[in-house]
Design a protein around this motif. Structure first.
Motif, mmCIF file in Angstrom:
data_model
loop_
_atom_site.group_PDB
_atom_site.id
_atom_site.type_symbol
_atom_site.label_atom_id
_atom_site.label_comp_id
_atom_site.label_asym_id
_atom_site.label_seq_id
_atom_site.Cartn_x
_atom_site.Cartn_y
_atom_site.Cartn_z
ATOM 1 N N GLY A 289 0.836 -1.192 0.000
ATOM 2 C CA GLY A 289 0.000 0.000 0.000
ATOM 3 C C GLY A 289 0.870 1.241 0.000
ATOM 4 N N ASN A 290 0.446 2.236 0.748
ATOM 5 C CA ASN A 290 1.192 3.485 0.851
ATOM 6 C C ASN A 290 1.972 3.465 2.161
ATOM 7 O OD1 ASN A 290 2.122 6.048 0.462
ATOM 8 N ND2 ASN A 290 0.140 7.059 0.611
ATOM 9 N N PRO A 291 3.308 3.377 2.128
ATOM 10 C CA PRO A 291 4.088 3.290 3.368
ATOM 11 C C PRO A 291 3.758 4.433 4.324
ATOM 12 C CG PRO A 291 5.492 2.931 1.456
ATOM 13 C CD PRO A 291 4.167 3.380 0.932
ATOM 14 N N GLU A 292 3.818 4.148 5.616
ATOM 15 C CA GLU A 292 3.412 5.145 6.607
ATOM 16 C C GLU A 292 4.243 6.416 6.511
ATOM 17 O OE1 GLU A 292 2.703 5.654 11.434
ATOM 18 O OE2 GLU A 292 3.558 3.804 10.632
ATOM 19 N N SER A 293 5.554 6.261 6.286
ATOM 20 C CA SER A 293 6.390 7.456 6.212
ATOM 21 C C SER A 293 6.085 8.273 4.963
ATOM 22 C CB SER A 293 7.875 7.073 6.239
ATOM 23 O OG SER A 293 8.208 6.259 5.140
ATOM 24 N N ASN A 294 5.586 7.628 3.912
ATOM 25 C CA ASN A 294 5.190 8.383 2.727
ATOM 26 C C ASN A 294 3.896 9.151 2.985
ATOM 27 O OD1 ASN A 294 5.909 8.795 -0.219
ATOM 28 N ND2 ASN A 294 3.770 8.183 -0.393
ATOM 29 N N GLN A 295 2.992 8.547 3.760
ATOM 30 C CA GLN A 295 1.784 9.264 4.160
ATOM 31 C C GLN A 295 2.150 10.475 5.017
ATOM 32 O OE1 GLN A 295 -1.417 6.666 5.660
ATOM 33 N NE2 GLN A 295 -0.226 4.927 4.913
ATOM 34 N N PHE B 271 6.996 12.207 13.086
ATOM 35 C CA PHE B 271 8.322 11.774 12.650
ATOM 36 C C PHE B 271 9.056 11.066 13.785
ATOM 37 C CE2 PHE B 271 12.869 12.279 11.942
ATOM 38 C CZ PHE B 271 12.991 11.829 10.637
ATOM 39 N N SER B 272 8.894 11.573 14.986
ATOM 40 C CA SER B 272 9.546 10.953 16.138
ATOM 41 C C SER B 272 9.108 9.502 16.301
ATOM 42 C CB SER B 272 9.221 11.749 17.404
ATOM 43 O OG SER B 272 9.720 11.108 18.550
ATOM 44 N N THR B 273 7.824 9.229 16.103
ATOM 45 C CA THR B 273 7.342 7.851 16.232
ATOM 46 C C THR B 273 7.812 6.986 15.070
ATOM 47 O OG1 THR B 273 5.241 8.325 15.101
ATOM 48 C CG2 THR B 273 5.312 8.663 17.481
ATOM 49 N N LEU B 274 7.946 7.575 13.886
ATOM 50 C CA LEU B 274 8.417 6.807 12.729
ATOM 51 C C LEU B 274 9.846 6.307 12.932
ATOM 52 C CD1 LEU B 274 7.039 8.957 9.758
ATOM 53 C CD2 LEU B 274 6.228 6.712 10.486
ATOM 54 N N LEU B 275 10.650 7.063 13.665
ATOM 55 C CA LEU B 275 12.032 6.647 13.907
ATOM 56 C C LEU B 275 12.112 5.368 14.737
ATOM 57 C CD1 LEU B 275 13.821 10.037 14.636
ATOM 58 C CD2 LEU B 275 14.262 8.508 12.711
ATOM 59 N N GLU C 271 18.357 15.186 16.175
ATOM 60 C CA GLU C 271 18.352 14.997 17.626
ATOM 61 C C GLU C 271 17.503 13.799 18.031
ATOM 62 O OE1 GLU C 271 17.851 18.030 20.393
ATOM 63 O OE2 GLU C 271 18.946 19.542 19.271
ATOM 64 N N MET C 272 16.343 13.663 17.415
ATOM 65 C CA MET C 272 15.490 12.530 17.751
ATOM 66 C C MET C 272 16.150 11.215 17.353
ATOM 67 S SD MET C 272 13.047 13.754 19.407
ATOM 68 C CE MET C 272 12.282 12.156 19.629
ATOM 69 N N ALA C 273 16.851 11.207 16.227
ATOM 70 C CA ALA C 273 17.562 10.001 15.809
ATOM 71 C C ALA C 273 18.663 9.653 16.806
ATOM 72 C CB ALA C 273 18.150 10.195 14.413
ATOM 73 N N ALA C 274 19.297 10.683 17.392
ATOM 74 C CA ALA C 274 20.342 10.442 18.388
ATOM 75 C C ALA C 274 19.777 9.796 19.643
ATOM 76 C CB ALA C 274 21.034 11.760 18.741
ATOM 77 N N VAL C 275 18.504 10.015 19.909
ATOM 78 C CA VAL C 275 17.863 9.420 21.077
ATOM 79 C C VAL C 275 17.352 8.017 20.776
ATOM 80 C CG1 VAL C 275 15.862 9.588 22.613
ATOM 81 C CG2 VAL C 275 17.226 11.612 22.119
ATOM 82 N N LYS C 276 16.765 7.839 19.603
ATOM 83 C CA LYS C 276 16.020 6.619 19.326
ATOM 84 C C LYS C 276 16.814 5.551 18.582
ATOM 85 C CE LYS C 276 11.493 8.895 19.352
ATOM 86 N NZ LYS C 276 10.825 8.016 20.325
ATOM 87 N N LEU C 277 17.959 5.905 18.003
ATOM 88 C CA LEU C 277 18.716 4.944 17.206
ATOM 89 C C LEU C 277 20.114 4.746 17.789
ATOM 90 C CD1 LEU C 277 17.778 6.242 13.626
ATOM 91 C CD2 LEU C 277 16.741 4.329 14.863
ATOM 92 N N PRO C 278 20.713 3.562 17.591
ATOM 93 C CA PRO C 278 22.085 3.329 18.059
ATOM 94 C C PRO C 278 23.066 4.311 17.431
ATOM 95 C CG PRO C 278 21.026 1.255 17.453
ATOM 96 C CD PRO C 278 20.112 2.349 16.995
#
Length: 475
Positions: free
Chosen positions: A176-182, A213-217, A249-256
């Motif tokens: 379908g339509n990927p969530e991040s594309n929506q 966007f924060s939740t998508l990460l 910044e959010m990626a620095a929190v949520k990703l290795p």
């Protein structure tokens, strides 16, 4: 004054006559520009556009000052330990200056609010990488070590290979339509609101977009890289820069610490939007080609990425005059895509790409070609159920193209007819108080205002405000 009758626009002599009154309203009484304009219209039958006012305000040397300063999020290093201490907000908020109703407001005063320091441990396992790229990956220890565009392309490919090995997008029929594309599409509406001067609606939409966007990460999909890239380009470059700062910044929190997406977002933030414009086609096209090589040329999600990329870059190059791609390049890419889709029997996807090509023609004033191409697309979309369309928004976009073409060639009655048909379809399928419907109504209002139909513009302004309040976009 009867409906449809034009009011006389103010002349230079009119501005000279009413200069003391305008100065008093704007400076001494502290009215924002929109309030001053309304008072001048209602009390003095003085009609002028915001642009006309701003030219005189600049000429007369009238300046307002706002002491609040924008705050820029601190950068994050890819060398951080697994436990991250950050000033990243638990909820992102774009603060809007009190003057946002004033079309002369300074967008640079937007700031990201950080309510508290938070301590968190990034989750998720390290991405599985393409074996051929592992040596390059080990060499990239810090965002400071690489440059655009070559290494961003390599990091994007590593990110893509990691998700592909986990089976992402393997079944094109269930994507379908990927969530991040929506998410990208909804953020695009914020850009439209900005262009229409609907600042409060734009900032409310942006606040929600930042949160999303924060939740998508937390569980990124393959479309997130392109979505973030295009959002940074489509927004005003100052807001786009703030988005990239927040995203990094959010990626620095949520990703290795050495996650490819985290490093990419950090580098895009450091590069700035001007660099991103220069390399957009090369970076995004190479990334999509990587996905296409792994998933096949008929994968629906990959086709959607191509379509959105080409359409957006063409829009930014022509309407926004960013000159990101040479003349005719996007048209050539789209024609080639249509030929391949037709040959593969992918009719819905081919119609969707024809629709994007009609946008391309419209933007360079090839209106007759745009109308002819779009008429064929619209006929196909009307005679096929939505379940067979490439995207559910294709029908809406086709009505939108018809409206924008008619703006350039049609009479007032013709423009009203196609615009109302477009708006009515949105009302029936989404609701009268949904963002897309509000934006469509705003486009018709702008047409009225630009062509001097003052009374009609005022009536539609009431519709837009009522729908915006119902949608929670206005207080």
């Amino acid at each position: 004054m009867g409906s449809g009758q034009r009011s006389r626009w103010a002349t230079e002599g009119d501005f000279d006559k009413w200069r003391p009154t305008i100065t008093r309203l704007y400076m001494e009484e502290g009215k924002v520009l929109r309030e001053a304009m309304k008072i001048m219209e209602d009390k003095h039958d003085f009609h002028a556009t915001a642009k006309m006012y701003k030219q005189r305000i600049l000429k007369w040397g009238l300046r307002k000052y706002n002491k609040r300063k924008a705050t820029v999020p601190p950068s994050s290093s890819a060398h951080e330990e697994p436990m991250v201490v950050s000033n990243v907000p638990q909820s992102s908020t774009l603060t809007v200056p009190d003057t946002t109703e004033d079309s002369n407001a300074d967008i640079t005063e937007l700031s990201i609010v950080r309510p508290a320091r938070i301590h968190t441990r990034p989750g998720g396992a390290r991405m599985r990488l393409n074996p051929n790229a592992s040596s390059i990956y080990k060499r990239l220890n810090t965002p400071d070590d690489f440059r655009l565009p070559e290494e961003v392309i390599l990091l994007s490919q590593q990110f893509g290979f990691g998700l592909l090995e986990q089976g992402h997008w393997a079944d094109s029929k269930t994507i379908g339509n990927p969530e991040s594309n929506q998410w990208w599409g909804r953020t695009l509406l914020a850009s439209q609101f900005l262009d229409l001067g609907k600042y409060k609606q734009a900032f409310k939409t942006l606040n929600q977009s930042f949160e999303h966007f924060s939740t998508l990460l937390e569980k990124p999909d393959l479309a997130l890289i392109q979505g973030a890239y295009l959002v940074a380009l489509q927004l005003d470059h100052r807001i786009g820069g703030k988005f990239l700062s927040y995203a990094a910044e959010m990626a620095a929190v949520k990703l290795p610490a050495r996650h490819p997406l985290r490093i990419i977002l950090s580098k895009l933030r450091d590069a700035g939007t001007l660099q991103l414009r220069r390399h957009a086609l090369q970076i995004l096209e190479m990334y999509n080609e990587t996905l296409e090589a792994q998933l096949g040329p008929s994968n629906s999600a990959v086709l959607l990425l191509y379509e959105n990329m080409y359409d957006t870059l063409d829009f930014l190059s022509t309407e926004k005059e960013m000159n990101m791609v040479g003349e005719g390049i996007i048209e050539g890419r789209q024609l080639g895509q249509i030929e391949r889709l037709d040959a593969a029997g992918l009719m819905a996807e081919a119609q969707s790409t024809r629709l994007a090509l009609s946008f391309t023609y419209w933007r360079v004033d090839r209106v007759e070609e745009a109308e002819k191409l779009n008429d064929g697309v619209l006929e196909w979309l009307r005679t096929h159920p939505k379940s067979e369309h490439s995207k559910k928004i294709d029908l809406w976009d086709s009505y939108y193209v018809r409206f924008r073409c008619k703006e350039k060639t049609g009479t007032k009655d013709e423009v009203e007819r196609v615009a109302r048909e477009y708006i009515n379809v949105l009302v029936q399928e989404t609701g009268w108080d949904k963002r897309r419907t509000i934006a469509a109504t705003g486009h018709l209002q702008k047409y009225y205002k630009d062509h001097g139909y003052i009374e009609e513009a005022k009536e539609l302004e009431k519709e837009v405000e009522a729908a915006s309040r119902s949608a929670g976009l206005l207080e």
